[in-house]
Write an enzyme that holds these catalytic residues in place. Structure first.
Site, PDB file in Angstrom:
ATOM      1  CG  ASP A   1      -0.236  -0.196   2.530  1.00 30.96           C
ATOM      2  OD1 ASP A   1       0.741  -0.968   2.573  1.00 30.96           O
ATOM      3  OD2 ASP A   1      -0.651   0.404   3.540  1.00 30.96           O
TER       4      ASP A   1
ATOM      5  CD  GLU B   1       3.254  -0.709   7.699  1.00 31.38           C
ATOM      6  OE1 GLU B   1       3.468  -0.621   8.931  1.00 31.38           O
ATOM      7  OE2 GLU B   1       3.340   0.249   6.916  1.00 31.38           O
ATOM      8  CD  GLU B   2       2.421   3.296   5.692  1.00 35.95           C
ATOM      9  OE1 GLU B   2       2.241   3.820   6.815  1.00 35.95           O
ATOM     10  OE2 GLU B   2       3.549   3.180   5.186  1.00 35.95           O
TER      11      GLU B   2
ATOM     12  NE  ARG C   1      18.001  -3.064  19.640  1.00 28.70           N
ATOM     13  CZ  ARG C   1      19.059  -2.526  20.216  1.00 28.70           C
ATOM     14  NH1 ARG C   1      20.020  -2.000  19.459  1.00 28.70           N
ATOM     15  NH2 ARG C   1      19.201  -2.511  21.530  1.00 28.70           N
TER      16      ARG C   1
ATOM     17  CG  HIS D   1       5.694   8.009   6.340  1.00 27.96           C
ATOM     18  ND1 HIS D   1       4.541   7.817   7.085  1.00 27.96           N
ATOM     19  CD2 HIS D   1       6.111   6.770   5.999  1.00 27.96           C
ATOM     20  CE1 HIS D   1       4.298   6.524   7.196  1.00 27.96           C
ATOM     21  NE2 HIS D   1       5.240   5.871   6.530  1.00 27.96           N
TER      22      HIS D   1
END
Length: 400
Positions: free
Chosen positions: A82, A140-141, A181, A367
């Site tokens: 998306d 996802e957003e 990480r 973004h």
């Protein structure tokens, strides 16, 4: 065992095609859960590879690449599809053709990379054992997050992957490098919607009113003590208010104040406890000043946990493919990602793909309306994804 040089050669051979796919996707972005043209395009790309993509979670897809003994072990690779409600400002041939919508978070890169990885893996499927599950995810957003819907629709079953891998663009690293990480990496995210109600009136006669602006100000300041005095100093927490609307005037006290904010942390137990503290504080403080308060907490994504052993194997594989100098250690990040849902129910590893050019270009953050990438990342991303999946399959114990 397939050698990394073979995957690198295939990634180089297909790089131009991956760039073309990414530019097509970038030019035709679609918002969360509206990815109808995107998913049709991806499905056609998969069918051209000889795969049989199946719909899931509305505008999602799942496909299987089966090697020898396909039921012996399973690894999943995830890409989100998306875009964001942002007007693109880049002047490039592949600029968004959908006004007000842009792939400003790199999901076009993720989708193109997974399609490129699929093409590579199809070329070597006679040389590995197990199954690689391709997850093309919507939304996802936007809450509740496409990952949660994919999981509810059974995407982690039949067959169930033993490991799930995902990548995300990262303009803070140059193309050719990745970062990862182990352990707790990204935060949970909750949306806060707060309405403080008082009694409005003339600003020159405050004694006749119950001023919700003053009450709201006290709440905003006092709420910070939940993070500074209730949370352990060893536990990252963020409480931020980014929107305050008090629709009065210079001499008008309004009847109510509307506030929006976010709460983020890296511990689910503390998350629930903080919600209770926040609700008690807001309602109690408002009542003590003669006002009332309504707090809506929209629960968002959980925190993202990179399983340590899987992450160690991923680091080892990435160093073999890219060189140890090109694999960076990341700090914890208080942003959120719905890949976290996979990490809550499966061994998962989410890593960052460098996208900045060596000369400093393409450094704009995700973004933003000027986000773009160095095309070198479109050779590294697919090849590394394919290699990580193969390396993980070889490391996993057989299910039989």
């Amino acid at each position: 065992m397939i050698q990394p040089e073979k995957i690198q050669e295939l990634a180089a051979a297909y790089a131009a095609d991956v760039v073309a796919v990414r530019e097509h996707l970038h030019a035709h972005p679609e918002l969360s859960f509206q990815e109808t043209n995107t998913v049709a395009y991806v499905a056609e790309q998969l069918r051209q590879l000889g795969l049989d993509p199946q719909p899931v979670a509305g505008t999602g897809l799942v496909a299987l690449i089966e090697g020898r003994n396909p039921e012996s072990r399973v690894v999943a690779l995830r890409a989100d599809m998306d875009a964001l409600p942002i007007q693109e400002q880049n002047d490039v041939p592949y600029k968004s053709t959908n006004p007000g919508v842009m792939h400003a978070c790199g999901h076009d890169v993720h989708t193109a990379s997974l399609l490129g990885a699929a093409r590579i893996l199809m070329q070597v499927r006679d040389e590995f054992e197990g199954t690689i599950k391709l997850l093309f995810q919507p939304g996802e957003e936007l809450l509740p997050g496409g990952a949660s819907l994919m999981i509810k629709d059974g995407v982690l079953e039949n067959p169930r992957p033993q490991s799930v891998l995902g990548q995300h663009v990262f303009p803070h690293l140059p193309a050719g490098k990745i970062g990862l990480r182990a352990g707790r990496y990204m935060a949970s995210t909750d949306e806060l919607y707060l309405t403080v109600r008082g009694k409005g009136g003339h600003g020159a006669m405050p004694e006749q009113n119950i001023d919700p602006v003053v009450v709201a100000a006290h709440i905003i300041v006092a709420a910070q003590q939940i993070v500074s005095r209730r949370a352990s100093p060893k536990l990252p927490s963020v409480l931020s208010f980014g929107k305050v609307i008090a629709n009065g005037a210079t001499n008008v006290i309004p009847n109510e104040v509307y506030i929006e904010g976010t709460f983020r942390t890296l511990n689910e137990e503390w998350r629930d406890e903080a919600h209770r503290h926040l609700r008690t504080l807001c309602e109690g403080l408002a009542a003590s000043m003669g006002a009332s308060c309504e707090l809506e907490i929209r629960r968002g994504y959980p925190y993202l946990e990179n399983e340590p052993r899987l992450t160690a194997r991923t680091r080892q594989a990435a160093e073999a493919y890219l060189g140890a100098d090109n694999v960076a250690e990341l700090d914890q990040w208080m942003a959120a990602e719905d890949f976290a849902y996979y990490s809550q129910v499966s061994d998962a590893c989410f890593y960052r793909l460098g996208t900045r050019a060596a000369d400093g270009r393409y450094a704009a953050s995700v973004h933003t309306p000027t986000f773009d990438i160095d095309k070198q990342a479109l050779e590294v991303g697919p090849g590394l994804m394919a290699w990580l999946a193969l390396h993980e399959l070889a490391a996993l114990p057989s299910a039989k």
